[in-house]
Write a protein that holds these residues in place. Structure first.
Motif: not given
Length: 202
Positions: A75-83
């Protein structure tokens, strides 16, 4: 590593690939190679250390089965992708431009190799013709013993070897997609062979 992945951008693209589903390191290498039409493929020494760092940062996780690690985005990786969505869009555009540039360069090199093969064939054909001519100022060759191979047979063999060589070089040049390094080496080898024949036939 190709310049498009400088400044940590490979890490971002790995997250993007893992966002499409879990993958092991070899799959990631193949996907990158496919994305660059086979003109660039990262080494295992490039991919695996980055996956380890991503895992240490909590952006990916892995499961092990059969001696192989399969990586998945967190989930942290997906959050970085969104950012970093804007950066990813720019990266995709840069990759497309890089692939176009590499394809153009590869086409130019292939054309150069084909031109070199044609030049080599022309030079060797001319050398063959010249070896058949008797120079007006040259003394007649001494008679050969009957046990020697007749000169005409030697010239025929030379012609056959030349034709086989040219056909094989041409076949190899078309049968596989050379890397830039292989193409440059092939060109140097052809130039070296031509120089050697020129010295021999002076």
């Amino acid at each position: 590593m190709t310049a498009v992945f400088s400044h940590g951008r490979l890490r971002l693209y790995l997250l993007k690939l893992l966002d499409d589903g879990p993958k092991h390191g070899y799959e990631l290498i193949r996907l990158l190679e496919d994305r660059f039409l086979g003109l660039y493929a990262p080494s295992a020494g490039t991919i695996y250390p980055r996956l380890q760092r991503l895992e240490a940062e909590g952006l990916v996780s892995h499961t092990a089965a059969g001696g192989r690690k399969t990586y998945d985005i967190t989930d942290a990786g997906r959050a970085e992708l969104r950012q970093r969505a804007d950066e990813l869009t720019a990266l995709e555009a840069d990759i497309a431009a890089s692939v176009a540039d590499l394809s153009t360069l590869a086409g130019e090199i292939r054309s150069e190799v084909r031109g070199s093969v044609r030049d080599l064939k022309r030079e060797l054909s001319e050398a063959t013709r010249q070896t058949r001519r008797t120079r007006w100022d040259a003394p007649p060759p001494p008679p050969r013993p009957t046990a020697d191979v007749p000169r005409a047979a030697l010239l025929d063999e030379f012609d056959q070897r030349l034709a086989s060589f040219t056909a094989e070089v041409s076949r190899l040049a078309r049968a596989r997609q050379f890397s830039d390094t292989q193409l440059r080496t092939a060109i140097r080898l052809l130039d070296g062979a031509l120089d050697g024949l020129r010295r021999l036939l002076r």
